[in-house]
Scaffold this motif. Structure first.
Motif, short mmCIF file in Angstrom:
data_model
loop_
_atom_site.label_atom_id
_atom_site.label_comp_id
_atom_site.label_asym_id
_atom_site.label_seq_id
_atom_site.Cartn_x
_atom_site.Cartn_y
_atom_site.Cartn_z
N ARG A 174 -8.87 -14.63 -46.36
CA ARG A 174 -7.99 -14.06 -45.08
C ARG A 174 -7.62 -15.21 -43.75
O ARG A 174 -6.62 -15.26 -43.39
CB ARG A 174 -8.84 -12.47 -44.16
CG ARG A 174 -7.40 -12.08 -43.22
CD ARG A 174 -8.31 -10.60 -42.38
NE ARG A 174 -8.04 -9.49 -43.36
CZ ARG A 174 -9.06 -9.50 -43.84
NH1 ARG A 174 -9.73 -9.53 -43.59
NH2 ARG A 174 -8.74 -7.99 -45.15
N SER A 175 -9.23 -15.36 -43.65
CA SER A 175 -9.36 -15.78 -42.10
C SER A 175 -8.78 -17.94 -42.69
O SER A 175 -7.83 -18.34 -41.66
CB SER A 175 -10.60 -16.86 -41.90
OG SER A 175 -11.01 -17.47 -43.43
N ARG A 176 -8.02 -18.25 -44.10
CA ARG A 176 -7.92 -19.32 -44.08
C ARG A 176 -6.46 -19.38 -44.00
O ARG A 176 -5.84 -19.59 -43.65
CB ARG A 176 -8.01 -20.05 -45.63
CG ARG A 176 -9.55 -20.57 -45.68
CD ARG A 176 -10.46 -20.67 -46.50
NE ARG A 176 -11.85 -21.74 -47.20
CZ ARG A 176 -12.74 -20.57 -46.08
NH1 ARG A 176 -12.59 -19.57 -45.69
NH2 ARG A 176 -14.51 -21.48 -45.73
N PHE A 262 -9.78 -26.45 -46.17
CA PHE A 262 -11.15 -25.68 -45.63
C PHE A 262 -11.89 -26.36 -45.37
O PHE A 262 -12.55 -25.75 -46.99
CB PHE A 262 -10.60 -24.47 -45.80
CG PHE A 262 -9.28 -24.09 -44.84
CD1 PHE A 262 -9.50 -23.86 -43.23
CD2 PHE A 262 -7.69 -23.95 -45.24
CE1 PHE A 262 -7.45 -23.88 -42.13
CE2 PHE A 262 -7.09 -23.69 -44.53
CZ PHE A 262 -7.22 -23.97 -42.87
N THR A 263 -13.19 -26.72 -44.85
CA THR A 263 -14.34 -26.69 -45.55
C THR A 263 -14.78 -24.76 -44.49
O THR A 263 -14.69 -24.36 -44.59
CB THR A 263 -15.16 -27.84 -44.30
OG1 THR A 263 -14.83 -26.81 -42.62
CG2 THR A 263 -14.72 -29.16 -44.02
N SER A 264 -15.95 -25.33 -45.84
CA SER A 264 -16.53 -23.51 -45.83
C SER A 264 -17.27 -23.61 -44.87
O SER A 264 -18.23 -24.17 -43.84
CB SER A 264 -17.68 -23.64 -46.58
OG SER A 264 -18.72 -24.37 -46.85
N GLY A 265 -16.85 -22.88 -44.20
CA GLY A 265 -17.32 -21.61 -42.71
C GLY A 265 -19.08 -20.94 -42.71
O GLY A 265 -19.44 -20.31 -44.34
N THR A 266 -19.61 -20.88 -41.56
CA THR A 266 -21.44 -20.46 -41.77
C THR A 266 -20.81 -19.64 -40.17
O THR A 266 -19.91 -18.63 -40.18
CB THR A 266 -22.80 -21.66 -41.33
OG1 THR A 266 -21.77 -22.38 -40.60
CG2 THR A 266 -22.82 -22.66 -42.47
N THR A 267 -21.24 -19.06 -39.03
CA THR A 267 -20.91 -19.61 -38.11
C THR A 267 -19.34 -19.65 -37.42
O THR A 267 -18.61 -18.77 -36.60
CB THR A 267 -22.06 -18.89 -36.99
OG1 THR A 267 -22.20 -20.13 -36.82
CG2 THR A 267 -22.89 -18.63 -37.76
N VAL A 273 -8.98 -29.16 -42.66
CA VAL A 273 -9.17 -30.54 -42.74
C VAL A 273 -7.99 -31.38 -43.24
O VAL A 273 -7.09 -30.79 -44.57
CB VAL A 273 -10.50 -31.21 -43.60
CG1 VAL A 273 -9.88 -33.22 -43.50
CG2 VAL A 273 -11.99 -31.43 -42.64
N VAL A 274 -6.84 -32.46 -42.72
CA VAL A 274 -5.37 -32.07 -42.55
C VAL A 274 -5.85 -34.23 -43.56
O VAL A 274 -6.26 -34.96 -43.61
CB VAL A 274 -5.09 -33.01 -41.84
CG1 VAL A 274 -3.37 -33.44 -42.43
CG2 VAL A 274 -5.10 -31.57 -41.18
N HIS A 275 -5.45 -34.37 -45.35
CA HIS A 275 -5.33 -35.67 -45.83
C HIS A 275 -3.58 -36.00 -45.82
O HIS A 275 -2.78 -35.23 -45.97
CB HIS A 275 -5.64 -35.66 -46.97
CG HIS A 275 -6.97 -35.63 -46.77
ND1 HIS A 275 -8.02 -36.99 -46.96
CD2 HIS A 275 -8.27 -34.70 -47.03
CE1 HIS A 275 -9.54 -36.48 -46.47
NE2 HIS A 275 -9.75 -34.77 -46.38
N SER A 276 -3.23 -36.78 -45.63
CA SER A 276 -2.19 -37.85 -45.57
C SER A 276 -1.64 -37.98 -47.29
O SER A 276 -2.11 -38.20 -48.43
CB SER A 276 -1.91 -38.84 -44.83
OG SER A 276 -2.83 -40.02 -46.35
N VAL A 277 -0.42 -38.16 -47.86
CA VAL A 277 0.75 -38.38 -48.99
C VAL A 277 0.18 -39.98 -48.68
O VAL A 277 -0.20 -39.92 -50.20
CB VAL A 277 1.82 -37.93 -47.90
CG1 VAL A 277 3.09 -38.26 -49.58
CG2 VAL A 277 2.99 -36.91 -47.98
N GLY A 278 -0.13 -40.92 -48.60
CA GLY A 278 0.51 -41.53 -49.43
C GLY A 278 -1.01 -42.16 -49.03
O GLY A 278 -1.15 -42.91 -50.46
N GLY A 279 -1.37 -42.18 -48.41
CA GLY A 279 -3.40 -42.76 -48.71
C GLY A 279 -4.07 -41.86 -49.12
O GLY A 279 -4.88 -42.42 -49.68
#
Length: 651
Positions: A174-176, A262-267, A273-279
């Motif tokens: 849900r959060s993601r 999405f990095t896993s969350g604690t509190t 985190v966004v990664h690019s197409v060509g990179g």
């Protein structure tokens, strides 16, 4: 420096056996390193030229940390480079792209030509339900061929995908979904894990109920039971069958977003985190190229979950960009029997393997009888990443698995988008426990808290000193958080938040998260060092060490250990005596808990933050959604509670 760390850093270089050497890679690696030494951007230009561009770039790189771009002005498509270019080549069109096996034993092999057809038609299907370039598509699938198809269908039309780990709880999903706001979700009705069905569709239905905008849901009937669809749900197979032509191949700016992870969350709220197409494409091609050394007739098993970024890096993008044959397995590696790992290697003629160190520790713990029964003569490489690889497990794998083979230990992060320091396959000597040296295109330093470089052999903060294509470009909808998290502490560098040390041979040793560096009686020591000492005690199969607050010492280390079945009754006493003997009298374990298993994610990572919660507060307080078997954690909670009660009663 502790005696144990000194011993680690003094580990000898292990020259490659003659049969492990790859002459072609030696020559190519020398060329790549020469380019890097002249200018790392010349190296990244060479890497980019290994790909098919729709339009050449005009400027190789602009900007610096926080605002850099690569291949400015160019146009490229990830699906075109990972799928279509191989499907169009008569020599590779009929080569297996994916060999899939489900936990129940069902299997499917898909050639590059077949994969291209399914990707193209599913991309058309996404377009038909309203997905456009720049829209988000959430992929909530287990390890299946359909995961490869969905990812590359998004790549083909320029949709931004985000993979939801198939072990996530309702709240984690849900959060993601709330953050990503997807136009569509691709989901399986269920997945198989240790003989049980994990109800993904039911979890998704509950998780999406509160969303303001309801995504179109495309349901893959993994179990074959038949799915009763509700409003807004579409059958995957029917959608695919309705498409007669492939969707057009989008021409993508190499710096556009390709996907969110999405990095896993604690509190704190998980970061997208966004990664690019060509990179990401060119960087993961290079990652697989150097770490695995693709060769003709290789069969590469990435024994990881598609929800762990390693799988897209090494399999879905990097592996296919190299034209490799990828093994994709759905279930647990020890189900229904402890021989399952070996059986998969034998059945599919696996030549190279990637796994978390936990998998290798599991194999070591199974004993030599199973290992001898399955000699695996075709297996010629194991590469490990995801958490520190202890020297005992490295040595066992190096000497015993498949009669002895090279073990490449690699280091990277979700944010780096690839592993970037490791011995190059068939080229570089190995060293038990180290992460080798940075591969071309990457530069780093180990610095003190003021950002000044520390001498060789001295622990410090690991930073990256120059941008590279796979480095994350932003945090979704929160660019300020991106800059503050990664670039504020050490201006002009990327802060990994890991502690490390460089040895006299130039090898990098990553000791763990900086927040896992504990202060015991004013002495700083990493939990990895303590784990190495504990793990070196005979009959210790595995150890996880966490720091717990202490009124006088500041922090004391607590160890959770898994022992062999025949471990002597005084093994715990041996552990408690060994640690201060090796590390110094100030390092006294506050407790040693003998457990039957450690809490892991489905990808095999030990969830140490939850162990820290339990050791401190008696219960987990952080996010438990990624834990594969919550019963393991429940048993540890009960064990710790009982031990503390007994201690109190004795006091």
């Amino acid at each position: 420096m502790s005696d144990n760390l000194s011993e680690m850093l003094a580990a000898p270089l292990l020259p490659l056996r003659e049969e492990w050497v790859a002459p072609d890679y030696q020559e190519e690696a020398a060329h790549a390193r020469a380019l890097h030494d002249e200018d790392p951007d010349l190296y990244w230009e060479w890497v980019a030229k290994q790909h098919r561009w729709q339009r050449p770039w005009s400027t190789l790189r602009t900007g610096g940390f926080g605002d850099f771009e690569y291949y400015v002005g160019g146009r490229i498509n990830v699906a075109d480079n990972c799928v279509d270019r191989w499907a169009e080549d008569p020599q590779t069109r009929d080569k297996p792209a994916v060999i899939w096996e489900g936990e129940p034993g069902d299997s499917r092999t898909v050639t590059y030509a077949e994969l291209a057809d399914e990707v193209g038609r599913f991309a058309a299907g996404l377009s038909s339900v309203g997905v456009r370039r720049g829209d988000i598509v959430a992929i909530y699938l287990p390890n299946t061929v359909e995961a490869f198809v969905a990812i590359h269908a998004c790549n083909r039309i320029g949709a931004i995908y985000t993979i939801l780990f198939s072990g996530f709880s309702e709240e984690a999903v849900r959060s993601r979904l709330a953050q990503a706001e997807p136009k569509a979700v691709v989901v399986a009705d269920a997945s198989y894990r240790r003989g049980h069905e994990v109800p993904l569709l039911d979890t998704l239905r509950a998780a999406r109920a509160d969303l303001v905008e309801q995504p179109v849901t495309i349901v893959f009937d993994r179990t074959g039971h038949g799915v009763a669809l509700t409003d807004g749900e579409v059958d995957y197979a029917e959608l695919l069958a309705q498409q007669t032509v492939s969707a057009p191949m989008a021409q993508m700016d190499p710096n556009e977003p390709a996907f969110l992870i999405f990095t896993s969350g604690t509190t704190a709220k998980p970061k997208g985190v966004v990664h690019s197409v060509g990179g990401f494409l060119v960087g993961t091609w290079a990652n697989a190229h150097w770490q695995v050394g693709p060769q003709d007739r290789d069969v590469y098993w990435v024994a990881a979950d598609v929800g762990w970024l390693t799988f897209p890096i090494q399999a879905v993008i990097g592996g296919l960009a190299n034209g490799m044959t990828i093994v994709c397995y759905e279930g647990a590696l020890d189900a229904p029997t402890n021989e399952r790992f070996y059986q998969i290697c034998e059945k599919h003629a696996v030549t190279k393997l990637l796994a978390a160190p936990t998998v290798l520790r599991m194999l070591r713990g199974l004993g030599e009888e199973i290992n001898h029964a399955h000699p695996l003569p075709l297996l010629k490489l194991v590469t490990a990443q995801g958490e520190p690889l202890d020297s005992e497990t490295f040595t066992w794998t190096n000497e015993h698995l498949s009669g002895g083979l090279p073990v490449i230990n690699a280091y990277g992060q979700t944010e780096t988008g690839s592993t970037w320091t490791y011995p190059i396959y068939g080229v570089d000597p190995l060293k038990a426990g180290s992460a080798g040296t940075p591969v071309p295109g990457h530069t780093c330093a180990v610095v003190d808290d003021e950002g000044q470089p520390v001498p060789v052999g001295v622990k410090g903060n690991l930073v990256i000193t120059r941008p590279f294509p796979t480095l994350a470009r932003s945090v979704w909808k929160d660019p300020d958080r991106y800059k503050e998290t990664y670039f504020a502490r050490f201006p002009g560098a990327y802060a990994t938040s890991d502690e490390a040390v460089i040895d006299p041979d130039g090898h990098l040793w990553v000791l763990g998260r900086s927040d896992d560096v504990i202060n015991v009686a004013a002495h700083r020591i990493s939990t990895m060092e303590i784990e190495e000492a504990v793990g070196g005690v005979p009959d210790v199969l595995e150890a996880a060490v966490v720091g717990v607050s202490h009124a006088t010492k500041g922090t004391v280390p607590v160890a959770f250990v898994r022992l062999t079945q025949d471990a002597p009754s005084d093994t715990v006493d041996t552990i408690t005596k060994t640690v201060p003997q090796q590390l110094g009298k100030y390092v006294q374990l506050g407790a040693v808990y003998v457990v039957d298993a450690l809490p892991r994610t489905r990808t095999g990572k030990t969830v140490r933050r939850l162990l820290r919660d339990v050791a401190t507060d008696g219960r987990p307080s952080g996010d438990t959604s990624a834990v594969e078997d919550i019963a393991v954690l429940d048993r540890i909670v009960e064990l710790v509670s009982r031990a503390k009660q007994n201690s109190g009663a004795q006091g």
